[in-house]
Write a protein that holds these residues in place. Sequence first.
Motif, PDB file in Angstrom:
ATOM      1  N   GLN A 195      -1.680   4.336   0.093  1.00  0.00           N
ATOM      2  CA  GLN A 195      -2.783   3.921   1.082  1.00  0.00           C
ATOM      3  C   GLN A 195      -3.027   4.938   1.928  1.00  0.00           C
ATOM      4  OE1 GLN A 195      -4.678   1.076   0.838  1.00  0.00           O
ATOM      5  NE2 GLN A 195      -5.833   1.401   3.150  1.00  0.00           N
TER       6      GLN A 195
ATOM      7  N   LEU B 155      -6.563  -3.675   1.397  1.00  0.00           N
ATOM      8  CA  LEU B 155      -5.979  -2.351   1.039  1.00  0.00           C
ATOM      9  C   LEU B 155      -7.269  -1.645  -0.013  1.00  0.00           C
ATOM     10  CD1 LEU B 155      -2.344  -3.236   0.014  1.00  0.00           C
ATOM     11  CD2 LEU B 155      -3.294  -2.297   2.440  1.00  0.00           C
TER      12      LEU B 155
ATOM     13  N   GLY C 181       0.586  -1.200  -0.131  1.00  0.00           N
ATOM     14  CA  GLY C 181      -0.028  -0.023   0.093  1.00  0.00           C
ATOM     15  C   GLY C 181       0.736   1.336   0.010  1.00  0.00           C
TER      16      GLY C 181
END
Length: 452
Positions: A305, A315, A300
């Motif tokens: 993320q 994710l 991520g």
Amino acid sequence: HELTAYVKEMGYTHVELMGIAEHPYDGSWGYQVTGYFAPTSRYGSPSDFMYFVNYLHRHGIGVILDWVPAHFPKDAHGLADFDGEPLYEYADPRKGEHPDWGTKVFDYGKNEVKDFLISNAIFWVEKFHVDGLRVDAVASMLYLDYGRQSGQWIPNKNGGNQNLEAIEFFKHLNTVLRGRNSGAMMIAEESTAWPKVTDHPEVDGLGFTFKWNMGWMHDFLEYMKLDPYFRKYNHHRMTFGLTYFTSENYILVLSHDEVVHLKCSMINKMPGLGKDKFSNLKAGYTYMLGHPGKKLLFMGQDFGQCHEWDEKVALDWQLTDDEDHRDLQNYVRDLLQLYRKYPALYQLDNDWNGFMWVNANDGDRSIFSFIRRDETDRKSLLFVINFTPVARPDYRVGVPKKGKYTRLLDSEHGAYKASEAQSYVSAKGECDGQPYSFAYPLPGYGTAIFRF
């Protein structure tokens, strides 16, 4: 299959799996093990795991497992008080329990316990063909007073705080496993300045292949979280790691531990709003790529993320539909592809010949410039990174040689195709302590990598 395709497309060389040995509590993330010889049934059967490793290998991807010889939980169905009394653990709770974690500590003085753990390490490498083990919480094993207050621990026979039995265990473990399996990696998560972690036991080293560079990680993140205005007062945080990078075989890590427990995801650690966050992270990843040492990113982090890592949810892959996240992902991919293409970025990782500062002291402008070299000194790379939003249209960078400097990548464009790459010709005249230089208008948060 999806993982392999993604890893290959991005340019990673290995995947590292958090603890997959059988464990009772999801929230331990696999670091409180009850079944040392069993891949967890959460993901399938042992043969399924064999297929997983084999499939990655067939596509040129290595597999590293997190392995936990430091402690184990008190669950009755685990190893604690196995025969009704302390068997695997130290009998004295001052050595046999971790107060912080509520777990038991293996008795490294017992040959049977050492054989159990060494045979377990060999099991994962030889039975499942994994390429290496990252040994969790090494510091907690090396120090008798780790996580303990005065009166909660017992000094060794010499009066010190070193666990002499654990030291001997590491030397034995790494000698046996690496001796039996040429090329197998043993990686230490060791968070202190313990000497010779990656030296051979014959010279009183612990015998690991690599050591996680936790000091670099802390300095890097503290710097990256700062408002750019204050970075000039913290310039040393980014240069300090270059004073000791030859002391061990290091891996630079941004692991799961850095994006949990309210520490923020990587993108949300960055100062500023909107695109500034992404520009900061691009600059940080570029510096990380150029810094000596292998690299580790947690899932991520390559596409930005947003929420902290949570073992209960997937994710947010849908973020890659957003232009800024997709641009960051493509930029990280370009960095990784450069890493694989140019040996200067990995060949001399703990050798002074592999790194040279151009200007380590441009703190007022928060600009870093340095060179990475390989053994041939023919395809060297020059890095220039601006950690403020202030453009420097009059910037010049000093260089050691006369000739062409071809721009391979910058923060605005990413990697250039050979037909698109622009070259800059150096002119004679001292700059940054170098005999030559060339002008390169440097944008705010600008990064650039040149080949020469």
